[in-house]
Design a protein around this motif. Structure first.
Motif, mmCIF file in Angstrom:
data_model
loop_
_atom_site.group_PDB
_atom_site.id
_atom_site.type_symbol
_atom_site.label_atom_id
_atom_site.label_comp_id
_atom_site.label_asym_id
_atom_site.label_seq_id
_atom_site.Cartn_x
_atom_site.Cartn_y
_atom_site.Cartn_z
ATOM 1 N N MET A 1 0.745 -1.262 -0.020
ATOM 2 C CA MET A 1 0.087 -0.165 0.223
ATOM 3 C C MET A 1 1.008 1.330 0.070
ATOM 4 N N GLU A 2 1.876 1.288 0.969
ATOM 5 C CA GLU A 2 2.886 2.341 0.979
ATOM 6 C C GLU A 2 3.340 2.774 -0.501
ATOM 7 N N TRP A 3 3.781 1.572 -1.002
ATOM 8 C CA TRP A 3 4.670 1.926 -2.569
ATOM 9 C C TRP A 3 3.753 1.755 -3.656
ATOM 10 N N PHE A 4 2.377 1.548 -3.435
ATOM 11 C CA PHE A 4 1.434 1.840 -4.391
ATOM 12 C C PHE A 4 1.546 3.448 -4.448
ATOM 13 N N ASP A 5 1.349 3.766 -3.239
ATOM 14 C CA ASP A 5 1.281 5.422 -3.207
ATOM 15 C C ASP A 5 2.489 6.165 -3.912
ATOM 16 N N PHE A 6 3.708 5.799 -3.616
ATOM 17 C CA PHE A 6 4.874 6.040 -3.999
ATOM 18 C C PHE A 6 4.777 6.118 -5.675
ATOM 19 N N GLY A 7 4.404 4.821 -6.093
ATOM 20 C CA GLY A 7 4.479 4.649 -7.624
ATOM 21 C C GLY A 7 3.436 5.488 -8.063
ATOM 22 N N VAL A 8 2.313 5.874 -7.844
ATOM 23 C CA VAL A 8 1.431 6.778 -8.186
ATOM 24 C C VAL A 8 1.815 8.303 -8.256
ATOM 25 N N TYR A 9 2.495 8.587 -7.023
ATOM 26 C CA TYR A 9 3.095 9.858 -6.785
ATOM 27 C C TYR A 9 4.079 10.167 -7.899
ATOM 28 N N GLY A 10 5.112 9.253 -8.001
ATOM 29 C CA GLY A 10 6.148 9.310 -9.048
ATOM 30 C C GLY A 10 5.751 9.555 -10.537
ATOM 31 N N TYR A 11 4.936 8.573 -10.882
ATOM 32 C CA TYR A 11 4.306 8.745 -12.243
ATOM 33 C C TYR A 11 3.254 9.858 -12.491
ATOM 34 N N LEU A 12 2.811 10.459 -11.544
ATOM 35 C CA LEU A 12 1.883 11.549 -11.818
ATOM 36 C C LEU A 12 2.599 12.804 -11.417
ATOM 37 N N ALA A 13 4.078 12.934 -11.279
ATOM 38 C CA ALA A 13 4.768 14.084 -10.767
ATOM 39 C C ALA A 13 4.308 15.075 -11.890
ATOM 40 N N ALA A 14 4.368 14.842 -13.055
ATOM 41 C CA ALA A 14 4.065 16.198 -14.151
ATOM 42 C C ALA A 14 2.611 16.608 -13.857
ATOM 43 N N THR A 15 1.757 15.577 -13.666
ATOM 44 C CA THR A 15 0.252 15.836 -13.746
ATOM 45 C C THR A 15 0.019 16.777 -12.458
ATOM 46 N N LEU A 16 0.384 16.180 -11.285
ATOM 47 C CA LEU A 16 0.204 17.126 -10.056
ATOM 48 C C LEU A 16 0.717 18.481 -10.080
ATOM 49 N N GLY A 17 1.923 18.640 -10.700
ATOM 50 C CA GLY A 17 2.591 19.968 -10.892
ATOM 51 C C GLY A 17 1.317 20.819 -11.456
ATOM 52 N N LYS A 18 0.734 20.196 -12.492
ATOM 53 C CA LYS A 18 -0.136 21.191 -13.245
ATOM 54 C C LYS A 18 -1.374 21.538 -12.612
ATOM 55 N N VAL A 19 -1.583 20.382 -11.544
ATOM 56 C CA VAL A 19 -2.894 20.647 -10.733
ATOM 57 C C VAL A 19 -2.700 21.607 -9.765
ATOM 58 N N PHE A 20 -1.429 21.307 -9.030
ATOM 59 C CA PHE A 20 -1.227 22.082 -8.004
ATOM 60 C C PHE A 20 -0.374 23.448 -7.974
ATOM 61 N N TYR A 21 0.172 23.402 -8.982
ATOM 62 C CA TYR A 21 1.266 24.565 -9.321
ATOM 63 C C TYR A 21 1.038 25.084 -10.759
ATOM 64 N N PRO A 22 -0.148 25.395 -11.097
ATOM 65 C CA PRO A 22 -0.415 25.829 -12.545
ATOM 66 C C PRO A 22 0.243 27.068 -13.268
ATOM 67 N N ASP A 23 0.659 28.077 -12.507
ATOM 68 C CA ASP A 23 1.103 29.236 -12.880
ATOM 69 C C ASP A 23 2.753 29.246 -13.076
ATOM 70 N N ALA A 24 3.457 28.082 -12.702
ATOM 71 C CA ALA A 24 4.896 28.037 -12.575
ATOM 72 C C ALA A 24 5.243 27.193 -13.948
ATOM 73 N N SER A 25 6.394 27.406 -14.395
ATOM 74 C CA SER A 25 6.903 26.773 -15.528
ATOM 75 C C SER A 25 7.031 25.367 -15.349
ATOM 76 N N SER A 26 7.042 24.347 -16.334
ATOM 77 C CA SER A 26 7.022 23.188 -16.343
ATOM 78 C C SER A 26 8.184 22.338 -15.314
ATOM 79 N N SER A 27 9.642 23.118 -15.367
ATOM 80 C CA SER A 27 10.616 22.790 -14.552
ATOM 81 C C SER A 27 10.235 23.058 -12.877
ATOM 82 N N ALA A 28 9.757 24.419 -12.798
ATOM 83 C CA ALA A 28 9.355 24.556 -11.523
ATOM 84 C C ALA A 28 8.366 23.848 -10.984
ATOM 85 N N GLN A 29 7.213 23.504 -11.714
ATOM 86 C CA GLN A 29 6.274 22.351 -11.349
ATOM 87 C C GLN A 29 6.797 21.109 -10.807
#
Length: 501
Positions: free
Chosen positions: A65-93
């Motif tokens: 369960m713990e690593w299901f979350d880490f796998g999800v978070y690692g693979y969603l890094a680019a998507t989460l950056g756009k959801v939670f930091y939409p005004d930043a550049s892609s690198s900053a996200q």
């Protein structure tokens, strides 16, 4: 040299390693006969096999369960950056997303300092049930957070808080789970049985990454940013409830229950957590440093592959999201396929040779593999991913059986939680953050390979000072065996070794 000669040489090396382990076991048994009170056949623990299976399943599921979350978070890094930091550049996200990922590791030592001594005082089972609840709640809450478009700056703040809840609970999870499995396992099979814990780790990561890969392909980028990213976090809630149910059905470990019968252990029940922490740093600083070195070796590699490599492929190399996801998943599949076999091998030839082989291999192949990652096409990067999968399995397989053997029962949970989380927080979970920052600052795409080489060297130093523990009783505990016949055989071996010695 012909293949036949190589096979003969390998057989001889394995035979010498096995013979060396057998001699170490006899010396350890002879020492137990001579101590006060001396070892008796009745004091040898015969493991309850159904309880052992439940202990391994419950512990591995928590890691899943713990690593299901880490796998999800690692693979969603680019998507989460756009959801939670939409005004930043892609690198900053990406940097902001990895910083939030790393924040969970900042509080992990605090979780280890809290849950570790508590597990030594009230029992492993109770604390592991508590950490499971917190992990499930923290992961589920991530999926409930409104986006930046809905509540502004509060969105990344709430994400940070949820990640810190996860990190605090995880601080007591791995140390407790490794302690639990090690204290339940028969001495001669501890490597094999302990490897199932990290089998759960990589199954969880693979399931998390596969879930995101399927969702990305099915929903598309726009739907994933809008609402699809929440689905994997909601899945983790029911997984946590299943794990909690299994852990509530367990008894505490034989080693902990035996300790409660000792006068010294009863006195320990009144000892403050601060006093135990002080004892760990003063009396057990050598094994603590070895623990930190081995965990650094394992986790720098682990997080480089699982958390950073997906972003490296897409953001640095410029691969498609699908090919990046599949390449990293290939490494995880390799680990899942061989980890239990490598764990069993560590019971036969020892933990030290397995760790040393992986560390040397990593030093040799790290930079060449990252050169292969830059190749066009799929085959060269795929070969590099398979190689990294083999290296990672050499670290993951023996870890859960090696670390608990460093410390006695009275401080095992606390010392493991402290050592493990210091290393993971300082060098493991922060790996994606500082690797991404250095790559951007230097524009050198081989930087991750150099970082892995350094971790390999540090790991080799730790292996040099590591005492072999394969097949031996845990520190301060009597032997543990599978059957009463094996108990009688072990006691007979101990008496004979004492007489010969």
């Amino acid at each position: 040299m012909s293949n036949v000669q190589r096979n003969d040489q390998t057989t001889r090396l394995f035979s010498r390693a096995s013979q060396g382990l057998a001699e170490s076991r006899l010396r350890a048994l002879a020492a137990l006969i001579r101590r006060k009170p001396p070892l008796t056949e009745e004091s040898i623990t015969v493991v309850d096999q159904p309880m052992l299976k439940r202990a391994i399943t419950a512990s591995a599921l928590g890691n899943t369960m713990e690593w299901f979350d880490f796998g999800v978070y690692g693979y969603l890094a680019a998507t989460l950056g756009k959801v939670f930091y939409p005004d930043a550049s892609s690198s900053a996200q990406l940097l902001a997303t990895f910083a939030t990922f790393a924040a969970a590791f900042v509080v992990r030592p605090l979780g280890g300092l809290f849950f570790g001594p508590l597990g030594d005082k009230i029992g492993r089972q109770k604390v592991l049930a508590a950490t499971m609840i917190m992990m499930a709640v923290g992961t589920f809450l991530v999926g409930c957070i409104p986006s930046y478009a809905s509540i502004g700056i509060w969105a990344p703040i709430l994400l940070l808080i949820a990640r810190m809840v996860q990190g605090f609970s995880t601080g007591g999870e791995y140390g407790g789970a490794t302690t639990f499995i090690a204290e339940y396992s028969p001495d001669r099979r501890r490597g094999f049985l302990g490897s199932w814990l990290d089998f759960g780790t990589f199954v969880g990561y693979s399931l998390g990454s596969l879930t995101v890969t399927v969702l990305n392909g099915w929903l598309g980028e726009e739907a994933m940013i809008d609402w699809g990213w929440r689905i994997p976090f909601f899945i983790a809630g029911p997984m946590g409830l299943i794990g909690l149910y299994l852990r509530m059905k367990l008894e505490d470990t034989p080693a902990f229950r035996k300790q409660l019968d000792d006068h010294e252990a009863k006195m320990k029940q009144n000892e403050s957590a601060g006093r135990e922490i002080g004892t760990i740093f003063v009396r057990f600083w050598r094994p603590l440093l070895i623990c930190i070195g081995l965990v650094l070796l394992y986790n720098v590699t682990n997080y480089m592959i699982t958390a950073y490599l997906p972003t490296y492929f897409t953001d640095v190399i410029g691969r498609s999201q699908l090919s990046a996801d599949l390449l990293v998943l290939a490494s995880m599949v390799v680990v899942v396929l061989i980890i239990v076999g490598v764990g069993a091998l560590s019971d036969k030839i020892g933990r030290r040779p397995v760790f040393a082989f992986g560390a040397v291999m990593q030093i040799i192949v790290a930079v060449p593999c990252f050169m292969l990652f830059r190749s066009e096409g799929i085959w060269a990067p795929a070969v590099a991913c398979v190689v990294f999968g083999v290296v990672l399995a050499c670290f993951a397989a023996p870890t859960a059986s090696t670390l608990p053997a460093l410390f006695p029962t009275s401080v095992r949970y606390g010392a493991l939680s402290i050592g493990f989380n210091i290393a993971v927080s300082a060098f493991g979970g922060t790996t994606p953050l500082y690797t991404e920052a250095i790559v951007k600052a230097t524009d050198n795409t081989l930087v991750p390979g150099f970082i892995l080489m350094v971790s390999g060297v540090i790991g080799l130093v730790a292996v040099k000072y590591l005492k072999e523990s394969a097949g031996l009783p845990l520190n301060g505990s009597p032997p543990q065996v599978d059957t009463t016949d094996e108990a009688a055989e072990t006691y007979a071996d101990a008496k004979e070794a004492a007489l010969v010695g």
